[in-house]
Design a protein around this motif. Sequence first.
Motif, PDB file in Angstrom:
ATOM      1  N   ALA A  74       0.751  -1.019   0.197  1.00 49.08           N
ATOM      2  CA  ALA A  74      -0.057   0.332  -0.002  1.00 49.08           C
ATOM      3  C   ALA A  74       0.256   1.172  -0.425  1.00 49.08           C
ATOM      4  O   ALA A  74       0.356   1.881  -1.001  1.00 49.08           O
ATOM      5  CB  ALA A  74      -0.681   0.430   1.170  1.00 49.08           C
ATOM      6  N   ARG A  75       1.869   0.715   0.899  1.00 52.39           N
ATOM      7  CA  ARG A  75       3.010   2.363   0.978  1.00 52.39           C
ATOM      8  C   ARG A  75       3.610   3.141  -0.431  1.00 52.39           C
ATOM      9  O   ARG A  75       4.114   3.855  -0.209  1.00 52.39           O
ATOM     10  CB  ARG A  75       3.750   2.672   2.187  1.00 52.39           C
ATOM     11  N   ALA A  76       4.565   1.757  -0.889  1.00 52.69           N
ATOM     12  CA  ALA A  76       4.704   1.879  -2.108  1.00 52.69           C
ATOM     13  C   ALA A  76       3.629   2.275  -3.640  1.00 52.69           C
ATOM     14  O   ALA A  76       4.351   3.090  -4.080  1.00 52.69           O
ATOM     15  CB  ALA A  76       5.124   0.246  -2.954  1.00 52.69           C
ATOM     16  N   GLU A  77       2.162   1.861  -3.628  1.00 53.27           N
ATOM     17  CA  GLU A  77       1.868   2.454  -4.402  1.00 53.27           C
ATOM     18  C   GLU A  77       1.813   3.945  -3.993  1.00 53.27           C
ATOM     19  O   GLU A  77       1.730   4.635  -4.498  1.00 53.27           O
ATOM     20  CB  GLU A  77      -0.114   1.742  -4.079  1.00 53.27           C
ATOM     21  N   ALA A  78       1.036   4.361  -2.841  1.00 54.82           N
ATOM     22  CA  ALA A  78       1.406   5.179  -1.960  1.00 54.82           C
ATOM     23  C   ALA A  78       2.253   6.612  -2.829  1.00 54.82           C
ATOM     24  O   ALA A  78       2.183   8.112  -3.460  1.00 54.82           O
ATOM     25  CB  ALA A  78       0.911   5.582  -0.811  1.00 54.82           C
ATOM     26  N   VAL A  79       3.107   5.909  -2.595  1.00 48.24           N
ATOM     27  CA  VAL A  79       4.866   6.733  -3.020  1.00 48.24           C
ATOM     28  C   VAL A  79       4.646   6.824  -4.520  1.00 48.24           C
ATOM     29  O   VAL A  79       5.541   7.728  -4.941  1.00 48.24           O
ATOM     30  CB  VAL A  79       6.220   5.468  -2.173  1.00 48.24           C
ATOM     31  N   ARG A  80       4.497   5.789  -4.888  1.00 46.80           N
ATOM     32  CA  ARG A  80       4.943   6.002  -6.705  1.00 46.80           C
ATOM     33  C   ARG A  80       3.368   6.869  -6.935  1.00 46.80           C
ATOM     34  O   ARG A  80       4.546   7.729  -8.084  1.00 46.80           O
ATOM     35  CB  ARG A  80       4.175   4.824  -7.108  1.00 46.80           C
ATOM     36  N   GLN A  81       2.493   6.989  -6.359  1.00 42.08           N
ATOM     37  CA  GLN A  81       1.597   8.101  -7.054  1.00 42.08           C
ATOM     38  C   GLN A  81       2.295   9.633  -6.188  1.00 42.08           C
ATOM     39  O   GLN A  81       1.573  10.438  -7.236  1.00 42.08           O
ATOM     40  CB  GLN A  81      -0.057   8.366  -5.954  1.00 42.08           C
ATOM     41  N   ALA A  82       2.876   9.674  -5.196  1.00 41.79           N
ATOM     42  CA  ALA A  82       3.404  10.651  -4.967  1.00 41.79           C
ATOM     43  C   ALA A  82       4.146  11.827  -6.109  1.00 41.79           C
ATOM     44  O   ALA A  82       4.698  12.638  -6.491  1.00 41.79           O
ATOM     45  CB  ALA A  82       3.572  10.779  -3.439  1.00 41.79           C
ATOM     46  N   ALA A  83       5.426  10.281  -6.150  1.00 39.28           N
ATOM     47  CA  ALA A  83       5.846  11.087  -7.537  1.00 39.28           C
ATOM     48  C   ALA A  83       5.666  11.254  -8.873  1.00 39.28           C
ATOM     49  O   ALA A  83       6.172  12.128  -9.189  1.00 39.28           O
ATOM     50  CB  ALA A  83       6.994   9.280  -7.011  1.00 39.28           C
ATOM     51  N   GLU A  86       4.134  14.973  -7.781  1.00 36.99           N
ATOM     52  CA  GLU A  86       6.105  15.530  -8.257  1.00 36.99           C
ATOM     53  C   GLU A  86       6.198  16.074  -9.362  1.00 36.99           C
ATOM     54  O   GLU A  86       5.867  16.793 -10.027  1.00 36.99           O
ATOM     55  CB  GLU A  86       6.373  14.695  -7.515  1.00 36.99           C
ATOM     56  N   GLU A  87       6.273  14.817 -10.070  1.00 39.37           N
ATOM     57  CA  GLU A  87       6.810  14.550 -11.424  1.00 39.37           C
ATOM     58  C   GLU A  87       5.290  16.057 -12.448  1.00 39.37           C
ATOM     59  O   GLU A  87       5.628  16.618 -13.411  1.00 39.37           O
ATOM     60  CB  GLU A  87       6.479  13.515 -12.743  1.00 39.37           C
ATOM     61  N   LEU A  88       4.797  15.403 -12.717  1.00 41.08           N
ATOM     62  CA  LEU A  88       3.210  16.253 -12.855  1.00 41.08           C
ATOM     63  C   LEU A  88       3.730  18.405 -12.685  1.00 41.08           C
ATOM     64  O   LEU A  88       4.032  18.978 -13.204  1.00 41.08           O
ATOM     65  CB  LEU A  88       2.254  16.043 -13.172  1.00 41.08           C
ATOM     66  N   ALA A  89       3.617  18.565 -11.433  1.00 43.98           N
ATOM     67  CA  ALA A  89       3.854  20.070 -11.517  1.00 43.98           C
ATOM     68  C   ALA A  89       5.043  20.087 -11.842  1.00 43.98           C
ATOM     69  O   ALA A  89       4.965  21.179 -11.974  1.00 43.98           O
ATOM     70  CB  ALA A  89       4.078  19.368  -9.998  1.00 43.98           C
ATOM     71  N   ASP A  94       1.373  19.099 -18.266  1.00 44.74           N
ATOM     72  CA  ASP A  94       0.598  18.833 -16.745  1.00 44.74           C
ATOM     73  C   ASP A  94      -0.404  19.605 -18.206  1.00 44.74           C
ATOM     74  O   ASP A  94      -1.511  20.559 -18.118  1.00 44.74           O
ATOM     75  CB  ASP A  94       0.406  20.509 -16.377  1.00 44.74           C
ATOM     76  N   VAL A  95      -1.673  18.184 -17.983  1.00 39.50           N
ATOM     77  CA  VAL A  95      -3.443  17.919 -18.837  1.00 39.50           C
ATOM     78  C   VAL A  95      -3.943  19.231 -18.437  1.00 39.50           C
ATOM     79  O   VAL A  95      -5.086  18.818 -19.132  1.00 39.50           O
ATOM     80  CB  VAL A  95      -3.323  16.610 -19.017  1.00 39.50           C
ATOM     81  N   ARG A  96      -3.661  19.775 -16.795  1.00 37.23           N
ATOM     82  CA  ARG A  96      -5.175  20.183 -16.243  1.00 37.23           C
ATOM     83  C   ARG A  96      -4.537  21.633 -16.487  1.00 37.23           C
ATOM     84  O   ARG A  96      -5.901  22.122 -16.374  1.00 37.23           O
ATOM     85  CB  ARG A  96      -4.805  20.209 -14.816  1.00 37.23           C
TER      86      ARG A  96
END
Length: 342
Positions: A74-83, A86-89, A94-96
């Motif tokens: 679970a933690r690994a998935e959260a870290v991947r999402q956070a990365a 951050e990468e998008l920001a 940035d598609v938004r």
Amino acid sequence: MLEQLQELRARAARALDEAVTAEQLEQWRQEYLGRRGALTVALRGLGQLPADQRPAAGRIANEVKTSLEQAYEARAEAVRQAALVEELARGALDVRLPGRPQSVGYLHLSTQTLREIQAIFSQMGFQVLRSGEVEDDATNFQLLNMPPDHPARDMWSTFYLNVPGLLLRTHTSPGQVHAMRRYHPESIRVILPGKCYRYEQVTQRHEFQFFQVEGLALGHGITMADLKGTLVNFARQMFGAERRLRFRPSYFPFTEPSAEADMDCIICGSKGCPLCKYTGWLEILGCGMVHPNVLRGGGYDPDEYSGFAFGMGPERIAMLKHGISDIRTFFANDLRFLQQFA
Ligand code: DAH
């Protein structure tokens, strides 16, 4: 042993919460779940327990192992999402965000003003005619009633080409000659917009290059009243319906009589202000009745035909209209200036 396992589980969970990067997470995995990790060591220790305690301790140990593995995933998935966030920001796409608008360009202020002038005269039945920027001496001067030694030539010093007798036109008036050659013996109503050049010191009020718009109306029974009516109509359409013109006697070799047209000041309405230098009037163009010699040179008999002509500078018109104080800004290619008129 059971206490040890519970304590290990609590410690591992706390440590896992603190792992925020992929590296920290991997470190945690090695520290707790790896081959020499704390849990593996604890599991090995099970063998030393008395036989009656082993089953219960083994069950708990397996529970701890499963729960730590799940927490790790679970933690690994959260870290991947956070990365990813951050990468998008930080990242290239940035598609938004809305897309960057395409710059479609716009017309230069001189061109805009030329087109406005053309539109106004078109409504009054004037055709737009163009002639070249390179002229010969005869068309720029002689056929406009300025023989080679004429003193008025001093006002129109210019750039000469290597070919003898050729020069860059100093005004659009030679267009009158081209129009007469082209339309003789018909009546004429044309405006001739285009670039002109003069060998001049460049100052706030003078450029060595600038546009002019020449006008010529030629036919039977054309009078100065037609000239006045046409120009008053122009000034009112360009600067507002309340405008008044004043015609001041002047001199040009190619018109007789000649006049300078002044417009009541658009800022103070002729009361006097810095723009009109406290005279109440703004000079906008030169004009007059076409000189008999010019008519004759174009093949028109002055006993039969008459006409009026005028010449104005669109940069000067634009400067008055938009409150621009320096003519050099038109040709300096500074987008900070030009974009104000996009
Ligand atoms: N060609 C003149 C100049 O450049 C302007 C001008 C004055 C044009 C009187 C005309 C005219 O047609 O009638 O200063």
